[in-house]
Design a protein around this motif. Sequence first.
Motif, PDB file in Angstrom:
ATOM      1  N   GLU A  32       0.826  -1.207   0.000  1.00  0.00           N
ATOM      2  CA  GLU A  32       0.000   0.000   0.000  1.00  0.00           C
ATOM      3  C   GLU A  32       0.864   1.263   0.000  1.00  0.00           C
ATOM      4  O   GLU A  32       0.557   2.238  -0.689  1.00  0.00           O
ATOM      5  CB  GLU A  32      -0.941  -0.009   1.205  1.00  0.00           C
ATOM      6  CG  GLU A  32      -1.899   1.159   1.226  1.00  0.00           C
ATOM      7  CD  GLU A  32      -2.888   1.075   2.369  1.00  0.00           C
ATOM      8  OE1 GLU A  32      -4.049   1.455   2.139  1.00  0.00           O
ATOM      9  OE2 GLU A  32      -2.515   0.647   3.482  1.00  0.00           O
ATOM     10  N   LYS A  46       0.790   7.888  -6.019  1.00  0.00           N
ATOM     11  CA  LYS A  46      -0.439   8.693  -6.070  1.00  0.00           C
ATOM     12  C   LYS A  46      -1.654   7.898  -6.534  1.00  0.00           C
ATOM     13  O   LYS A  46      -2.580   8.454  -7.104  1.00  0.00           O
ATOM     14  CB  LYS A  46      -0.253   9.933  -6.958  1.00  0.00           C
ATOM     15  CG  LYS A  46       0.951  10.791  -6.618  1.00  0.00           C
ATOM     16  CD  LYS A  46       0.802  11.453  -5.279  1.00  0.00           C
ATOM     17  CE  LYS A  46       1.950  12.402  -5.026  1.00  0.00           C
ATOM     18  NZ  LYS A  46       2.582  12.255  -3.778  1.00  0.00           N
ATOM     19  N   LYS A  90       0.592   4.112  -2.849  1.00  0.00           N
ATOM     20  CA  LYS A  90       0.206   5.452  -2.377  1.00  0.00           C
ATOM     21  C   LYS A  90       1.277   6.474  -2.773  1.00  0.00           C
ATOM     22  O   LYS A  90       0.955   7.609  -3.125  1.00  0.00           O
ATOM     23  CB  LYS A  90      -0.008   5.475  -0.867  1.00  0.00           C
ATOM     24  CG  LYS A  90      -1.164   4.634  -0.393  1.00  0.00           C
ATOM     25  CD  LYS A  90      -2.439   5.395  -0.398  1.00  0.00           C
ATOM     26  CE  LYS A  90      -3.535   4.507   0.177  1.00  0.00           C
ATOM     27  NZ  LYS A  90      -4.819   5.098   0.142  1.00  0.00           N
ATOM     28  N   ASP A  91       2.564   6.080  -2.726  1.00  0.00           N
ATOM     29  CA  ASP A  91       3.636   6.962  -3.176  1.00  0.00           C
ATOM     30  C   ASP A  91       3.503   7.299  -4.656  1.00  0.00           C
ATOM     31  O   ASP A  91       3.927   8.368  -5.097  1.00  0.00           O
ATOM     32  CB  ASP A  91       5.014   6.336  -2.929  1.00  0.00           C
ATOM     33  CG  ASP A  91       5.440   6.412  -1.471  1.00  0.00           C
ATOM     34  OD1 ASP A  91       4.753   7.082  -0.668  1.00  0.00           O
ATOM     35  OD2 ASP A  91       6.458   5.785  -1.127  1.00  0.00           O
ATOM     36  N   GLU A 151      -4.840   6.382  -5.411  1.00  0.00           N
ATOM     37  CA  GLU A 151      -5.728   6.514  -4.264  1.00  0.00           C
ATOM     38  C   GLU A 151      -6.931   5.584  -4.377  1.00  0.00           C
ATOM     39  O   GLU A 151      -7.291   4.900  -3.450  1.00  0.00           O
ATOM     40  CB  GLU A 151      -6.202   7.964  -4.125  1.00  0.00           C
ATOM     41  CG  GLU A 151      -5.088   8.944  -3.823  1.00  0.00           C
ATOM     42  CD  GLU A 151      -4.409   8.699  -2.488  1.00  0.00           C
ATOM     43  OE1 GLU A 151      -5.076   8.252  -1.539  1.00  0.00           O
ATOM     44  OE2 GLU A 151      -3.195   8.949  -2.405  1.00  0.00           O
ATOM     45  N   LYS A 170      -2.528  -5.620   0.092  1.00  0.00           N
ATOM     46  CA  LYS A 170      -2.066  -4.273   0.460  1.00  0.00           C
ATOM     47  C   LYS A 170      -1.159  -4.225   1.688  1.00  0.00           C
ATOM     48  O   LYS A 170      -0.294  -3.365   1.783  1.00  0.00           O
ATOM     49  CB  LYS A 170      -3.247  -3.321   0.632  1.00  0.00           C
ATOM     50  CG  LYS A 170      -4.083  -3.584   1.855  1.00  0.00           C
ATOM     51  CD  LYS A 170      -5.236  -2.601   1.942  1.00  0.00           C
ATOM     52  CE  LYS A 170      -6.043  -2.921   3.161  1.00  0.00           C
ATOM     53  NZ  LYS A 170      -6.113  -1.848   4.092  1.00  0.00           N
TER      54      LYS A 170
END
Length: 133
Positions: A28, A35, A32-33, A37, A69
Amino acid sequence: MKKFLILILLVSLFFVSACTNGKTRSLEAFYKDAKIESIDKVVIQDGSTGASKPITKQEQINDFVSLIKDIQFTPQDNQEKRVGWRYGITLLDSEKVFKFTLGEFDNTYYDSNPDIYPIIDNYYKQLEILKGF
């Protein structure tokens, strides 16, 4: 002589940690790094056949992402270039794309805990079974 050996050991440890970044991260955190979402689509590609299986139903996407995740990835000590991969995963968020193979993100090789391979392999095989219905 003793100080020299200690110095060599410390320098060696520095180089090993510098090459691997030494940081364990969840899957995850990686996406998330990038971007990502809200995942709108997942594509799983079999590295041995080249066949791809898209997942577009939001419920299936959520189930799949919940399986993977929280898997933790630790950089491997050996970062020598490799050839081939078992499965490639693509996560899509509208215009953004995050691609990885089971043990490689951005040209860095990782070990996963728990092992991600059986999770992806089982899920991919379930997709084949569901396709027949």
